[in-house]
Design an enzyme around this catalytic site. Structure first.
Site, mmCIF file in Angstrom:
data_model
loop_
_atom_site.group_PDB
_atom_site.id
_atom_site.type_symbol
_atom_site.label_atom_id
_atom_site.label_comp_id
_atom_site.label_asym_id
_atom_site.label_seq_id
_atom_site.Cartn_x
_atom_site.Cartn_y
_atom_site.Cartn_z
ATOM 1 N N TRP A 25 0.837 -1.200 0.000
ATOM 2 C CA TRP A 25 0.000 0.000 0.000
ATOM 3 C C TRP A 25 0.873 1.251 0.000
ATOM 4 C CZ3 TRP A 25 -2.774 1.959 5.004
ATOM 5 C CH2 TRP A 25 -1.895 1.978 6.078
ATOM 6 N N SER A 26 0.276 2.360 -0.468
ATOM 7 C CA SER A 26 0.976 3.628 -0.628
ATOM 8 C C SER A 26 2.187 3.417 -1.556
ATOM 9 C CB SER A 26 1.359 4.209 0.727
ATOM 10 O OG SER A 26 1.668 5.587 0.621
ATOM 11 N N LEU A 27 3.396 3.788 -1.160
ATOM 12 C CA LEU A 27 4.548 3.518 -2.028
ATOM 13 C C LEU A 27 4.678 2.026 -2.314
ATOM 14 C CD1 LEU A 27 7.104 4.600 -3.495
ATOM 15 C CD2 LEU A 27 8.352 4.207 -1.364
#
Length: 417
Positions: free
Chosen positions: A243-245
């Protein structure tokens, strides 16, 4: 009949807890974890009231004090024999401690950050030790050292051979965030869960100073090697979810690590430097100039730097967090480091079934559709909207919905593999 306003035209009706917009962005993280025992609304509101118009130090101390209160209560109820209550309180303490540190990011590392992080992980460990089947941290061999992690068995199925989900963090979350954001849902669904700190994340960054690396397949291959040696892990059903980066890191790893049964990217990203190209163009750079970020003119760099210095959130994201996590000390070096985080030239090497998510208002999902179109493996795109309360970054306002849809997809995908 009139058309409803688009999301960008609607007023922001989101409840604001903290006086500072900067603090509110971080202070609302625990709201996402309320359904899984990370905090309660009263915990968050009480901290916000204590912070009021205070600075970063006040913000940090208020969260730490809240964690201290929960930890002390956990110790007290445990002494009275209430193990379940103690476990719950230790988990809430770990969440509150983890919320303290974002404003302190950057090098040299603030000792207050380390102290709060140690309290956070100690509380999490105490909670894991009070599980029905006690869980201990693990160490994963990696390039002459070890990555810290946790392998948590599925609830009620601790001795069964089951699929494993490797949860992959991004830039600034920690293992406890992974646990609350995705781990609890996966464990209840019948998956074993492995969480870890890789280079540039958690303990590896905070205490060892190891920066991020773009060739994340090296990290995940070490994780998969370890996972395949664990008796309760089905070696044919090892899944990577970022998730995210991590929405870049996970598919980047999947392009080279072909023992994975599936890959999930939330949101799907395939070139981190695209945001810098857009930023530079907004500040007057030409399309030709931004084609090679390594060759940006000094004038453009100075314009970008000036804009960053005027915006506190940008200054935190790029200078405090970005420089620190990438092990650089100036903007040009940061842009050059970020330009290496691309898999456009190897997207066709991803073979396993891959799920990409994209939330309506999340800028990190701007290129997810293009990424999805470029994939040649079995692929799915899940889009989330503001109308269903899941339009923000990583669907933080409705992680329950995200987990339900993602795990349904995974159940179906592994059933046919």
């Amino acid at each position: 009949m009139t058309q409803p306003p688009s999301p960008s035209d609607r007023p922001d009706r989101r409840n604001k807890f903290f006086d500072s917009e900067f603090h509110d962005g971080f202070g609302q993280w625990p709201v996402a974890y309320i359904p899984v025992g990370g905090a309660d609304m009263g915990d968050i509101v009480a901290v916000a009231d204590e912070v009021a118009g205070g600075d970063d130090s006040v913000f940090h101390q208020a969260w730490v004090a809240a964690g201290d209160r929960k930890s002390a209560e956990a110790v007290s109820v445990l002494a009275a024999g209430h193990r379940a209550s103690a476990r719950s309180l230790f988990l809430r303490a770990s969440c509150l401690y983890s919320s303290a540190n974002h404003p302190l990011y950057g090098g040299p590392v603030d000792p207050r950050l380390i102290a709060a992080y140690d309290k956070q992980m100690n509380a999490f460990q105490r909670a894991m030790e009070l599980s029905a089947v006690p869980v201990q941290p693990i160490s994963i061999p990696y390039e002459g050292t070890e990555l810290p992690g946790w392998l948590i068995p599925a609830h009620g199925r601790e001795s069964e051979v089951l699929p494993l989900i490797i949860l992959n963090n991004g830039y600034d979350a920690t293992i406890t965030d992974l646990y609350f954001a995705s781990g609890v849902a996966a464990l209840e669904r019948g998956y074993h869960v492995l969480m870890f700190d890789g280079p540039g994340q958690g303990e590896m960054l905070y205490k060892r100073g190891v920066p991020l690396r773009p060739d994340w397949e090296v990290v995940i291959s070490a994780i998969v090697d370890y996972a395949m040696s664990v008796e309760i892990v089905d070696p044919k059903k090892i899944v990577l979810s970022g998730w995210s980066l991590g929405g870049y890191l996970a598919p980047r790893a999947a392009s080279r690590e072909h023992r994975l049964a599936a890959c999930i990217a939330d949101p799907g990203q395939w070139d981190i430097a695209e945001a810098f190209r857009s930023f530079a163009v907004q500040l007057g750079a030409s399309a030709d100039e931004v084609a090679d970020l390594n060759a940006l003119s000094e004038t453009t760099i100075e314009r970008m730097w000036g804009a960053i210095q005027k915006n506190r959130q940008l200054r935190w994201s790029i200078v405090q967090r970005g420089f620190w996590a990438n092990g650089v000390t100036d903007l040009r070096a940061f842009i050059q480091a970020s330009a290496q985080f691309t898999l456009k030239d190897q997207v066709g090497d991803i073979r396993c079934p891959t799920l990409l998510t994209s939330a309506e208002l999340d800028p990190l999902g701007a290129a997810t559709r293009a990424f999805h179109e470029a994939l040649t493996c079995p692929k799915t795109l899940l889009e989330f909207t503001a109308a269903e309360g899941a339009g923000g970054h990583c669907e933080m306002a409705n992680r329950s919905l995200l987990n339900q849809r993602v795990l349904d997809w995974l159940d179906d995908t592994l059933a046919t593999s």
